[in-house]
Design a protein around this motif. Structure first.
Motif, PDB file in Angstrom:
ATOM      1  N   GLN A  39       0.824  -1.206   0.000  1.00 40.72           N
ATOM      2  CA  GLN A  39       0.000   0.000   0.000  1.00 40.72           C
ATOM      3  C   GLN A  39       0.860   1.258   0.000  1.00 40.72           C
ATOM      4  O   GLN A  39       0.572   2.223  -0.725  1.00 40.72           O
ATOM      5  N   LEU A  40       1.935   1.272   0.783  1.00 41.02           N
ATOM      6  CA  LEU A  40       2.799   2.457   0.845  1.00 41.02           C
ATOM      7  C   LEU A  40       3.549   2.664  -0.472  1.00 41.02           C
ATOM      8  O   LEU A  40       3.730   3.811  -0.917  1.00 41.02           O
ATOM      9  N   MET A  41       3.973   1.587  -1.123  1.00 45.55           N
ATOM     10  CA  MET A  41       4.652   1.726  -2.412  1.00 45.55           C
ATOM     11  C   MET A  41       3.693   2.275  -3.473  1.00 45.55           C
ATOM     12  O   MET A  41       4.088   3.073  -4.322  1.00 45.55           O
ATOM     13  N   GLN A  42       2.439   1.882  -3.420  1.00 43.99           N
ATOM     14  CA  GLN A  42       1.448   2.436  -4.357  1.00 43.99           C
ATOM     15  C   GLN A  42       1.238   3.928  -4.115  1.00 43.99           C
ATOM     16  O   GLN A  42       1.098   4.699  -5.065  1.00 43.99           O
ATOM     17  N   LEU A  43       1.214   4.339  -2.850  1.00 44.95           N
ATOM     18  CA  LEU A  43       1.058   5.762  -2.544  1.00 44.95           C
ATOM     19  C   LEU A  43       2.257   6.565  -3.045  1.00 44.95           C
ATOM     20  O   LEU A  43       2.116   7.735  -3.410  1.00 44.95           O
ATOM     21  N   HIS A  44       3.440   5.942  -3.085  1.00 45.99           N
ATOM     22  CA  HIS A  44       4.642   6.605  -3.592  1.00 45.99           C
ATOM     23  C   HIS A  44       4.750   6.522  -5.117  1.00 45.99           C
ATOM     24  O   HIS A  44       5.713   7.021  -5.696  1.00 45.99           O
ATOM     25  N   HIS A  45       3.739   5.908  -5.781  1.00 48.27           N
ATOM     26  CA  HIS A  45       3.789   5.655  -7.234  1.00 48.27           C
ATOM     27  C   HIS A  45       5.006   4.817  -7.594  1.00 48.27           C
ATOM     28  O   HIS A  45       5.560   4.931  -8.693  1.00 48.27           O
ATOM     29  N   GLY A  46       5.431   3.995  -6.619  1.00 40.15           N
ATOM     30  CA  GLY A  46       6.594   3.150  -6.836  1.00 40.15           C
ATOM     31  C   GLY A  46       6.215   1.760  -7.288  1.00 40.15           C
ATOM     32  O   GLY A  46       5.065   1.469  -7.618  1.00 40.15           O
ATOM     33  N   LYS A  47       7.206   0.886  -7.264  1.00 43.28           N
ATOM     34  CA  LYS A  47       7.016  -0.465  -7.764  1.00 43.28           C
ATOM     35  C   LYS A  47       7.783  -1.429  -6.871  1.00 43.28           C
ATOM     36  O   LYS A  47       8.892  -1.126  -6.419  1.00 43.28           O
ATOM     37  N   VAL A  48       7.184  -2.588  -6.594  1.00 44.32           N
ATOM     38  CA  VAL A  48       7.856  -3.608  -5.792  1.00 44.32           C
ATOM     39  C   VAL A  48       7.808  -4.930  -6.547  1.00 44.32           C
ATOM     40  O   VAL A  48       6.768  -5.329  -7.053  1.00 44.32           O
ATOM     41  N   GLU A  49       8.968  -5.567  -6.645  1.00 45.36           N
ATOM     42  CA  GLU A  49       9.075  -6.852  -7.345  1.00 45.36           C
ATOM     43  C   GLU A  49       9.686  -7.867  -6.394  1.00 45.36           C
ATOM     44  O   GLU A  49      10.557  -7.542  -5.576  1.00 45.36           O
ATOM     45  N   VAL A  50       9.221  -9.120  -6.526  1.00 46.50           N
ATOM     46  CA  VAL A  50       9.690 -10.181  -5.633  1.00 46.50           C
ATOM     47  C   VAL A  50      10.100 -11.388  -6.455  1.00 46.50           C
ATOM     48  O   VAL A  50       9.352 -11.840  -7.330  1.00 46.50           O
ATOM     49  N   ILE A  51      11.296 -11.896  -6.164  1.00 50.77           N
ATOM     50  CA  ILE A  51      11.772 -13.142  -6.771  1.00 50.77           C
ATOM     51  C   ILE A  51      12.098 -14.098  -5.630  1.00 50.77           C
ATOM     52  O   ILE A  51      12.850 -13.749  -4.708  1.00 50.77           O
ATOM     53  N   SER A  52      11.539 -15.306  -5.692  1.00 46.46           N
ATOM     54  CA  SER A  52      11.750 -16.253  -4.598  1.00 46.46           C
ATOM     55  C   SER A  52      11.702 -17.674  -5.111  1.00 46.46           C
ATOM     56  O   SER A  52      10.954 -17.989  -6.050  1.00 46.46           O
ATOM     57  N   HIS A  53      12.519 -18.539  -4.473  1.00 43.75           N
ATOM     58  CA  HIS A  53      12.536 -19.968  -4.794  1.00 43.75           C
ATOM     59  C   HIS A  53      12.604 -20.741  -3.490  1.00 43.75           C
ATOM     60  O   HIS A  53      13.318 -20.334  -2.556  1.00 43.75           O
ATOM     61  N   PRO A  54      11.871 -21.827  -3.377  1.00 48.69           N
ATOM     62  CA  PRO A  54      11.884 -22.601  -2.135  1.00 48.69           C
ATOM     63  C   PRO A  54      13.302 -23.031  -1.762  1.00 48.69           C
ATOM     64  O   PRO A  54      14.079 -23.494  -2.611  1.00 48.69           O
ATOM     65  N   ASP A  55      13.651 -22.806  -0.467  1.00 47.69           N
ATOM     66  CA  ASP A  55      14.952 -23.198   0.117  1.00 47.69           C
ATOM     67  C   ASP A  55      16.135 -22.459  -0.500  1.00 47.69           C
ATOM     68  O   ASP A  55      17.291 -22.860  -0.296  1.00 47.69           O
ATOM     69  N   GLN A  56      15.861 -21.408  -1.294  1.00 51.08           N
ATOM     70  CA  GLN A  56      16.958 -20.647  -1.900  1.00 51.08           C
ATOM     71  C   GLN A  56      16.941 -19.173  -1.504  1.00 51.08           C
ATOM     72  O   GLN A  56      17.876 -18.443  -1.808  1.00 51.08           O
ATOM     73  N   GLY A  57      15.875 -18.744  -0.885  1.00 55.80           N
ATOM     74  CA  GLY A  57      15.821 -17.357  -0.450  1.00 55.80           C
ATOM     75  C   GLY A  57      14.897 -16.498  -1.296  1.00 55.80           C
ATOM     76  O   GLY A  57      14.297 -16.955  -2.271  1.00 55.80           O
ATOM     77  N   THR A  58      14.815 -15.231  -0.890  1.00 60.19           N
ATOM     78  CA  THR A  58      13.896 -14.277  -1.515  1.00 60.19           C
ATOM     79  C   THR A  58      14.586 -12.940  -1.689  1.00 60.19           C
ATOM     80  O   THR A  58      15.398 -12.539  -0.844  1.00 60.19           O
ATOM     81  N   THR A  59      14.241 -12.239  -2.802  1.00 61.48           N
ATOM     82  CA  THR A  59      14.771 -10.900  -3.051  1.00 61.48           C
ATOM     83  C   THR A  59      13.607  -9.957  -3.319  1.00 61.48           C
ATOM     84  O   THR A  59      12.810 -10.192  -4.237  1.00 61.48           O
ATOM     85  N   PHE A  60      13.518  -8.901  -2.508  1.00 67.42           N
ATOM     86  CA  PHE A  60      12.541  -7.831  -2.709  1.00 67.42           C
ATOM     87  C   PHE A  60      13.247  -6.659  -3.377  1.00 67.42           C
ATOM     88  O   PHE A  60      14.289  -6.203  -2.889  1.00 67.42           O
ATOM     89  N   THR A  61      12.686  -6.159  -4.490  1.00 71.38           N
ATOM     90  CA  THR A  61      13.221  -4.981  -5.176  1.00 71.38           C
ATOM     91  C   THR A  61      12.201  -3.851  -5.046  1.00 71.38           C
ATOM     92  O   THR A  61      11.071  -3.978  -5.509  1.00 71.38           O
TER      93      THR A  61
END
Length: 494
Positions: free
Chosen positions: A459-481
C-alpha cells in the motif's frame, strides 16, 4: 404492452409508412407516365396529319394558299374515332378549318396562342369544351367532357403561323388504364404489407427471445448462480449486452471466491490475533498476580517487569499495524515526500535489527554508495524498509540478509535479499494479502505477528507511485526490489 407487440407495432408502422410513400410515388409516377405517353402519341398523330393531309400551294401572284386533303383527313378521322381520339384544325383562335360540321372545339386562350406563335407545342390535361354537330344532340350545344389534348402549330415557309392542330383524347380512357395499374399496385402493396407483418413478427420474436434469455439468466444470477454464460456472436447491441452480462457474471464469480477467501483469512486472522493477544495477556496477568500476592522472589521481579514490558510492546505493535493498514488503505495518510539521504537510514535500520538478526543466527549487511538520495516520505520509507527487512529475518535462520541500494533511471532502487526458506509460486502470489503468512508454523514468533507487514509495504509503495518486485525460490531465499521514482517523475504522475 409486451415488448414483442411494441416492436411489431413499430416495425409494422415503419413498413406501412414506407409502403404508403412508395405507393403515392408510384401512383403519381404512373399517372405522369400515362399522360406523357398519351401526349407523345397525340403529337405523333398531329405530325402525321400535318405531313400527309396538309399542303401549301403558291398562286401565280405569289400568294401562299393552305390546302387540306379531305379524303385523307376523313380516313384519319375514322381511324382515330375507333381509339376515341379527335382532332381539329384551326386557322385562328376562334376559326375552325376542319371539321366543319362535327367534332369538338377546343378553347384556345390568348396566352396559349402567343405560345403557339413562338413554336411551342402545348400539352393540356383537362379541356372541357365539346361542340356537337347535326345528329349529335342539338346543333351548337356544348357538352361538358373531360379531355386531354395537345396543340401543335403549323408554319408556312415565311415562318408565319397558318394553322393549329388540336388532337385530343378522352380522359376517361386514360383513367381506366390508370385504374387498372392502380389496382395492381394496391394488390402488391397489400401483399407487401402482409409480408411486412410476418417479417416484423419474426424479427420481434427473435429479438424478444434473446431478451428473455437475458432475463432468465439475470434471475439465475439474482438467485446466486454465477456459473452462467450467454452465447453470443458479436453481431449487434444485444450481443454486446450479453457479452457485458458474461463479464459481469465472471466478475461476480471471481468476487464471490475472493470474498470467501477473504472471509477465511479474516477468520484465521481473528483466531491468530486472539491467540497472539491471549498469550501476552495471560503472561502479564500471571506476573501481575504473582507480584500482587508476593509470589515472585525479589531477585526475579526485575525480570518479570521486563517480560511484561516486552509483552505490552508486542500488543501495541499488533494493534498499531492493524490501524496503520486501515489508514493507508482508506487514504487517510498523506505523504510528505522530500529528497533525503537514504544510506544513513539503511545503516540505522541495520543497527536496530542487528540484535534480532543475530538471535536468529543471521548476518545483516548494507551495501551501496556513500551517499544516495531518495524522494519519499521519510517515516513511511523507514517503515517499508524496516518491514521487508524484518520479514527477511523472520524467515531466515543461520543465513545472510543483505540490503543494497543504487541509482536507477529516474528512480532509486533498493534490494533486500535473504537466504531463507523462500516461497513457492502459490505462496508468492498471496504475500500481499492481508493476514497472509507464508509459513504458518511461524505465526507465533515475536516478529511479524499480524501478517500485515507486507500488505502495508504494498500500500505504501502504491502511494509513492513506486514499484515492488519479488523473486523467490523454495529453500533458496527471496529478493525484494523496491523502486522509488524521482521527484520529477512522481510529479508527472500526480
Amino acid at each position: 404492452m409486451k415488448l414483442i407487440y411494441q416492436q411489431m407495432l413499430a416495425f409494422f408502422t415503419i413498413i406501412v409508412l414506407l409502403l404508403t410513400l412508395l405507393g403515392i410515388f408510384f401512383f403519381q409516377l404512373t399517372k405522369s407516365l400515362i399522360y406523357e405517353n398519351t401526349w407523345n402519341q397525340l403529337e405523333g398523330y398531329a405530325y402525321s396529319l400535318k405531313t400527309d393531309a396538309m399542303s401549301e400551294t403558291q398562286t401565280s401572284k405569289g400568294k401562299v394558299i393552305f390546302s387540306l386533303d379531305s379524303e385523307k383527313l376523313q380516313n384519319y378521322e375514322l381511324l382515330l374515332q375507333n381509339q376515341e381520339v379527335h382532332f381539329t384544325i384551326y386557322t385562328s383562335r376562334n376559326r375552325v378549318l376542319y371539321p366543319q360540321t362535327m367534332g369538338f372545339q377546343s378553347i384556345i386562350s390568348k396566352k396559349d396562342w402567343r405560345k403557339l406563335k413562338k413554336g411551342n407545342i402545348i400539352r393540356r390535361k383537362n379541356d372541357l369544351s365539346w361542340k356537337r354537330g347535326p345528329g349529335d344532340f342539338k346543333e351548337g350545344d356544348r357538352q361538358q367532357q373531360k379531355m386531354t389534348d395537345i396543340l401543335a402549330p403549323c408554319f408556312d415557309q415565311q415562318g408565319d403561323l397558318v394553322a393549329v392542330i388540336s388532337v385530343g383524347a378522352k380522359v376517361s380512357s386514360l383513367e381506366e388504364s390508370f385504374a387498372k395499374i392502380q389496382r395492381s399496385l394496391i394488390y402488391m402493396l397489400l401483399i407487401s404489407a402482409a409480408i411486412g407483418v410476418a417479417i416484423s413478427y419474426l424479427v420481434a420474436h427473435y429479438t424478444t427471445k434473446r431478451i428473455r434469455q437475458l432475463q432468465r439468466a439475470t434471475r439465475q444470477v439474482a438467485s446466486g448462480n454465477f456459473n452462467i454464460q450467454i452465447p453470443n456472436k458479436d453481431r449487434d447491441e444485444i450481443d454486446d449486452l450479453a457479452n457485458d452480462f458474461n463479464s459481469m457474471t465472471f466478475s461476480l464469480k471471481k468476487s464471490e471466491k475472493e470474498i470467501k477467501r477473504q472471509e477465511e483469512q479474516r477468520r484465521q486472522f481473528m483466531a491468530d490475533a486472539a491467540h497472539e493477544m491471549r498469550t501476552p495477556l495471560t503472561t502479564i496477568n500471571g506476573l501481575l498476580e504473582g507480584l500482587a500476592y508476593d509470589a515472585i522472589p525479589e531477585e526475579s521481579k526485575a525480570k518479570s517487569i521486563e517480560l511484561m514490558r516486552n509483552e505490552t510492546k508486542r500488543l501495541i505493535r499488533l494493534v498499531n499495524e492493524n490501524l496503520d493498514y486501515e489508514k493507508i488503505r482508506s487514504g487517510q495518510i498523506l505523504l510528505k515526500r522530500q529528497n533525503f539521504e537514504a544510506m544513513h537510514v539503511l545503516h540505522n535500520i541495520q543497527t536496530q535489527l542487528r540484535k534480532k538478526a543475530q538471535s536468529a543466527g543471521d548476518t545483516l549487511e548494507v551495501t551501496g554508495p556513500n551517499k544516495l538520495n531518495v524522494f519519499a516520505d521519510y517515516d513511511r520509507f523507514v517503515q517499508v524498509i524496516f518491514n521487508v527487512t524484518q520479514n527477511a529475518i523472520q524467515f531466515t535462520q543461520n543465513g545472510n540478509i543483505q540490503i543494497s541500494a543504487e541509482k536507477g533511471f529516474e528512480s532509486t532502487i533498493f534490494r533486500i535479499s535473504d537466504t531463507g526458506i523462500g516461497m513457492t509460486p502459490e505462496q508468492l502470489k498471496n504475500i500481499w494479502e492481508r493476514y497472509y503468512k507464508a509459513d504458518a508454523s511461524r505465526k507465533n514468533t515475536k516478529y511479524g505477528e499480524s501478517g500485515l507487514g507486507l500488505a502495508i509495504v504494498q500500500q505504501l509503495m502504491q502511494l509513492h507511485h513506486g514499484k515492488v518486485e519479488v523473486i523467490s525460490h523454495p529453500d533458496q531465499g527471496t529478493t525484494f526490489t523496491l523502486i522509488f521514482p524521482d521527484e520529477k517523475l512522481t510529479n508527472d504522475k500526480v
